[in-house]
Design a protein around this motif. Structure first.
Motif, PDB file in Angstrom:
ATOM      1  N   GLU A  78       0.903  -1.153  -0.123  1.00  0.00           N
ATOM      2  CA  GLU A  78      -0.017  -0.054   0.119  1.00  0.00           C
ATOM      3  C   GLU A  78       0.839   1.436   0.136  1.00  0.00           C
ATOM      4  OE1 GLU A  78       0.562  -1.440   4.408  1.00  0.00           O
ATOM      5  OE2 GLU A  78       0.059  -2.102   2.412  1.00  0.00           O
ATOM      6  N   ASP A  79       2.275   1.214   0.272  1.00  0.00           N
ATOM      7  CA  ASP A  79       3.143   2.368   0.244  1.00  0.00           C
ATOM      8  C   ASP A  79       3.956   2.328  -0.766  1.00  0.00           C
ATOM      9  OD1 ASP A  79       2.115   3.126   2.750  1.00  0.00           O
ATOM     10  OD2 ASP A  79       3.596   2.059   3.763  1.00  0.00           O
ATOM     11  N   ALA A  80       3.708   1.513  -1.861  1.00  0.00           N
ATOM     12  CA  ALA A  80       4.676   1.337  -2.940  1.00  0.00           C
ATOM     13  C   ALA A  80       4.699   2.662  -3.910  1.00  0.00           C
ATOM     14  CB  ALA A  80       4.033   0.136  -3.824  1.00  0.00           C
ATOM     15  N   VAL A  81       3.513   3.088  -4.363  1.00  0.00           N
ATOM     16  CA  VAL A  81       3.821   4.356  -5.082  1.00  0.00           C
ATOM     17  C   VAL A  81       4.101   5.690  -4.158  1.00  0.00           C
ATOM     18  CG1 VAL A  81       2.301   6.293  -6.306  1.00  0.00           C
ATOM     19  CG2 VAL A  81       1.756   3.659  -6.760  1.00  0.00           C
ATOM     20  N   PRO A  82       3.786   5.780  -2.856  1.00  0.00           N
ATOM     21  CA  PRO A  82       4.458   6.871  -2.331  1.00  0.00           C
ATOM     22  C   PRO A  82       6.074   6.758  -2.116  1.00  0.00           C
ATOM     23  CG  PRO A  82       2.649   6.388  -1.109  1.00  0.00           C
ATOM     24  CD  PRO A  82       2.532   5.346  -2.427  1.00  0.00           C
ATOM     25  N   ALA A  83       6.607   5.452  -2.058  1.00  0.00           N
ATOM     26  CA  ALA A  83       7.772   5.020  -2.124  1.00  0.00           C
ATOM     27  C   ALA A  83       8.634   5.456  -3.152  1.00  0.00           C
ATOM     28  CB  ALA A  83       8.070   3.465  -1.640  1.00  0.00           C
ATOM     29  N   VAL A  84       8.040   5.291  -4.236  1.00  0.00           N
ATOM     30  CA  VAL A  84       8.529   5.693  -5.605  1.00  0.00           C
ATOM     31  C   VAL A  84       9.203   7.190  -5.328  1.00  0.00           C
ATOM     32  CG1 VAL A  84       8.235   6.605  -8.112  1.00  0.00           C
ATOM     33  CG2 VAL A  84       7.424   4.371  -7.092  1.00  0.00           C
ATOM     34  N   PHE A  85       8.593   8.167  -4.720  1.00  0.00           N
ATOM     35  CA  PHE A  85       8.937   9.492  -4.586  1.00  0.00           C
ATOM     36  C   PHE A  85       9.837   9.662  -3.449  1.00  0.00           C
ATOM     37  CE2 PHE A  85       4.721   9.562  -6.859  1.00  0.00           C
ATOM     38  CZ  PHE A  85       5.190  10.076  -8.023  1.00  0.00           C
ATOM     39  N   ASP A  86       9.745   8.659  -2.421  1.00  0.00           N
ATOM     40  CA  ASP A  86      10.837   8.755  -1.578  1.00  0.00           C
ATOM     41  C   ASP A  86      12.189   8.504  -2.123  1.00  0.00           C
ATOM     42  OD1 ASP A  86       8.729   9.453   0.499  1.00  0.00           O
ATOM     43  OD2 ASP A  86       8.724   7.198   1.024  1.00  0.00           O
ATOM     44  N   TRP A  87      12.108   7.420  -2.826  1.00  0.00           N
ATOM     45  CA  TRP A  87      13.387   6.774  -3.652  1.00  0.00           C
ATOM     46  C   TRP A  87      14.007   8.106  -4.679  1.00  0.00           C
ATOM     47  CZ3 TRP A  87      14.779   6.434  -8.646  1.00  0.00           C
ATOM     48  CH2 TRP A  87      15.929   5.830  -9.072  1.00  0.00           C
ATOM     49  N   LEU A  88      12.866   8.897  -5.263  1.00  0.00           N
ATOM     50  CA  LEU A  88      13.349   9.976  -6.031  1.00  0.00           C
ATOM     51  C   LEU A  88      14.043  11.107  -5.315  1.00  0.00           C
ATOM     52  CD1 LEU A  88      10.250  10.383  -8.452  1.00  0.00           C
ATOM     53  CD2 LEU A  88      12.386   9.487  -8.875  1.00  0.00           C
ATOM     54  N   ARG A  89      13.323  11.399  -4.111  1.00  0.00           N
ATOM     55  CA  ARG A  89      13.998  12.215  -3.097  1.00  0.00           C
ATOM     56  C   ARG A  89      15.384  11.967  -2.830  1.00  0.00           C
ATOM     57  NH1 ARG A  89      12.222  16.986  -0.428  1.00  0.00           N
ATOM     58  NH2 ARG A  89      13.859  17.354   1.144  1.00  0.00           N
ATOM     59  N   ARG A  90      15.657  10.716  -2.538  1.00  0.00           N
ATOM     60  CA  ARG A  90      16.914  10.444  -2.085  1.00  0.00           C
ATOM     61  C   ARG A  90      18.171  10.467  -3.540  1.00  0.00           C
ATOM     62  NH1 ARG A  90      16.981   4.578   0.281  1.00  0.00           N
ATOM     63  NH2 ARG A  90      19.075   4.674  -0.394  1.00  0.00           N
ATOM     64  N   TRP A  91      17.394  10.186  -4.726  1.00  0.00           N
ATOM     65  CA  TRP A  91      18.166  10.281  -5.712  1.00  0.00           C
ATOM     66  C   TRP A  91      18.514  11.759  -6.074  1.00  0.00           C
ATOM     67  CZ3 TRP A  91      15.974  10.280 -11.305  1.00  0.00           C
ATOM     68  CH2 TRP A  91      16.846  10.455 -12.446  1.00  0.00           C
ATOM     69  N   PHE A  92      17.464  12.500  -6.092  1.00  0.00           N
ATOM     70  CA  PHE A  92      17.578  14.216  -6.553  1.00  0.00           C
ATOM     71  C   PHE A  92      18.594  14.671  -5.579  1.00  0.00           C
ATOM     72  CE2 PHE A  92      12.967  14.320  -7.689  1.00  0.00           C
ATOM     73  CZ  PHE A  92      13.043  13.605  -8.838  1.00  0.00           C
ATOM     74  N   SER A  93      18.773  14.190  -4.150  1.00  0.00           N
ATOM     75  CA  SER A  93      19.841  14.585  -3.147  1.00  0.00           C
ATOM     76  C   SER A  93      21.073  14.276  -3.394  1.00  0.00           C
ATOM     77  CB  SER A  93      19.223  14.250  -1.635  1.00  0.00           C
ATOM     78  OG  SER A  93      17.734  14.617  -1.602  1.00  0.00           O
ATOM     79  N   GLU A  94      21.321  13.218  -4.294  1.00  0.00           N
ATOM     80  CA  GLU A  94      22.770  12.953  -4.378  1.00  0.00           C
ATOM     81  C   GLU A  94      23.670  14.059  -5.046  1.00  0.00           C
ATOM     82  OE1 GLU A  94      22.663   9.393  -6.838  1.00  0.00           O
ATOM     83  OE2 GLU A  94      21.864   8.093  -5.329  1.00  0.00           O
ATOM     84  N   ASP A  95      24.953  13.925  -4.303  1.00  0.00           N
ATOM     85  CA  ASP A  95      26.055  15.216  -4.946  1.00  0.00           C
ATOM     86  C   ASP A  95      25.977  15.438  -6.305  1.00  0.00           C
ATOM     87  OD1 ASP A  95      26.196  16.120  -2.486  1.00  0.00           O
ATOM     88  OD2 ASP A  95      28.145  14.862  -2.118  1.00  0.00           O
ATOM     89  N   ASP A  96      26.112  14.154  -7.072  1.00  0.00           N
ATOM     90  CA  ASP A  96      26.212  14.057  -8.634  1.00  0.00           C
ATOM     91  C   ASP A  96      25.028  14.204  -9.449  1.00  0.00           C
ATOM     92  OD1 ASP A  96      25.567  11.418  -8.147  1.00  0.00           O
ATOM     93  OD2 ASP A  96      27.088  10.731  -9.295  1.00  0.00           O
ATOM     94  N   PHE A  97      23.761  14.341  -8.811  1.00  0.00           N
ATOM     95  CA  PHE A  97      22.588  14.338  -9.398  1.00  0.00           C
ATOM     96  C   PHE A  97      22.561  15.462 -10.500  1.00  0.00           C
ATOM     97  CE2 PHE A  97      18.170  15.905 -10.329  1.00  0.00           C
ATOM     98  CZ  PHE A  97      17.422  14.611 -10.547  1.00  0.00           C
ATOM     99  N   SER A 133       1.889  -1.043 -13.076  1.00  0.00           N
ATOM    100  CA  SER A 133       1.843  -2.394 -12.280  1.00  0.00           C
ATOM    101  C   SER A 133       1.674  -1.645 -10.774  1.00  0.00           C
ATOM    102  CB  SER A 133       3.093  -3.217 -12.297  1.00  0.00           C
ATOM    103  OG  SER A 133       4.105  -2.721 -11.898  1.00  0.00           O
ATOM    104  N   LEU A 134       2.264  -0.694 -10.258  1.00  0.00           N
ATOM    105  CA  LEU A 134       2.478  -0.384  -8.907  1.00  0.00           C
ATOM    106  C   LEU A 134       0.975   0.105  -8.754  1.00  0.00           C
ATOM    107  CD1 LEU A 134       5.838   1.340  -8.167  1.00  0.00           C
ATOM    108  CD2 LEU A 134       4.729  -1.122  -7.385  1.00  0.00           C
ATOM    109  N   ALA A 135       0.539   0.865  -9.528  1.00  0.00           N
ATOM    110  CA  ALA A 135      -0.938   1.922  -9.471  1.00  0.00           C
ATOM    111  C   ALA A 135      -2.087   0.950  -9.642  1.00  0.00           C
ATOM    112  CB  ALA A 135      -0.835   2.909 -10.308  1.00  0.00           C
ATOM    113  N   GLY A 136      -2.078  -0.106 -10.368  1.00  0.00           N
ATOM    114  CA  GLY A 136      -3.039  -1.120 -10.686  1.00  0.00           C
ATOM    115  C   GLY A 136      -4.117  -0.651 -11.693  1.00  0.00           C
ATOM    116  N   SER A 137      -3.563   0.344 -12.485  1.00  0.00           N
ATOM    117  CA  SER A 137      -4.489   0.483 -13.640  1.00  0.00           C
ATOM    118  C   SER A 137      -3.412   1.373 -14.568  1.00  0.00           C
ATOM    119  CB  SER A 137      -5.528   1.574 -13.552  1.00  0.00           C
ATOM    120  OG  SER A 137      -5.202   2.917 -13.124  1.00  0.00           O
ATOM    121  N   ASP A 138      -3.786   1.446 -15.996  1.00  0.00           N
ATOM    122  CA  ASP A 138      -2.899   2.086 -16.963  1.00  0.00           C
ATOM    123  C   ASP A 138      -2.960   3.578 -16.799  1.00  0.00           C
ATOM    124  OD1 ASP A 138      -1.991  -0.226 -17.829  1.00  0.00           O
ATOM    125  OD2 ASP A 138      -3.059  -0.156 -19.693  1.00  0.00           O
ATOM    126  N   GLU A 139      -4.498   3.967 -16.573  1.00  0.00           N
ATOM    127  CA  GLU A 139      -4.813   5.644 -16.420  1.00  0.00           C
ATOM    128  C   GLU A 139      -3.843   6.173 -15.208  1.00  0.00           C
ATOM    129  OE1 GLU A 139      -8.429   8.673 -15.904  1.00  0.00           O
ATOM    130  OE2 GLU A 139      -8.644   6.207 -15.700  1.00  0.00           O
TER     131      GLU A 139
END
Length: 181
Positions: A78-97, A133-139
């Motif tokens: 149930e936290d899969a989609v929000p976790a995508v954005f948590d991962w993105l924040r970590r990536w965006f915070s990398e020094d070489d981003f 696949s995480l969202a459960g629908s194409d739309e």
């Protein structure tokens, strides 16, 4: 140095230089020099710069998507989609981003490099399919994909990892609205 070791060293150097400076700004001599691989071996591994760019992007795609999926799969479903954005924040915070390597590559080369453009499109299709696949629908997956891409571009341009939080807030609102239908 054998072929496989040379290939890894060339790809490591290409990834570092292409991502930091851009593909067109980096010549094959810089790749050769940075990798310590002879010019002869470089061209045995990658007969043309386009071959190296394509291999760099394919390897980056595999590692990027695997890192994202590993992070997300360690969270409750149930936290899969929000976790995508948590991962993105970590990536965006990398020094070489420096933004999305695929968007950057397409922006530089466009359809003038059809093999590279095909790798970029394939990467984006795979990311969109994963989000569907995480969202459960194409739309809903397509809407989440638009938020991911938008946040990545904003963070790449502004240097602000907070773009991931804004997109996460929108994604959670989309998930709620979808659940209420």
């Amino acid at each position: 140095m054998d072929h496989d070791e040379a290939r890894v060293r060339l790809l490591d150097t290409a990834e570092e230089l292409f991502y930091a400076r851009g593909i067109q700004a980096v010549g094959m001599d810089a790749i050769r020099s940075g990798s310590g691989v002879s010019l002869k071996r470089l061209y045995q591994c990658f007969p043309a710069k386009g071959d190296l760019v394509e291999a760099y992007l394919r390897r980056r795609d595999e590692r990027w998507r695997r890192s994202l999926a590993d992070y997300v799969s360690a969270r409750p479903p149930e936290d899969a989609v929000p976790a995508v954005f948590d991962w993105l924040r970590r990536w965006f915070s990398e020094d070489d981003f420096r933004g999305c390597a695929f968007i950057n590559s397409f922006g530089e080369l466009g359809d003038g490099a059809p093999r590279v453009a095909a790798v970029v499109r394939e990467h984006k299709d795979l990311v969109r399919d994963y989000l569907r696949s995480l969202a459960g629908s194409d739309e809903l997956g397509d809407q989440i994909f638009a938020l991911v891409e938008g946040a990545t571009v904003i963070a790449g341009i502004t240097g602000d990892p907070g773009a991931a939080e804004s997109a996460k807030t929108a994604a959670v609102a989309l998930l709620r609205a979808s659940a209420e239908r």
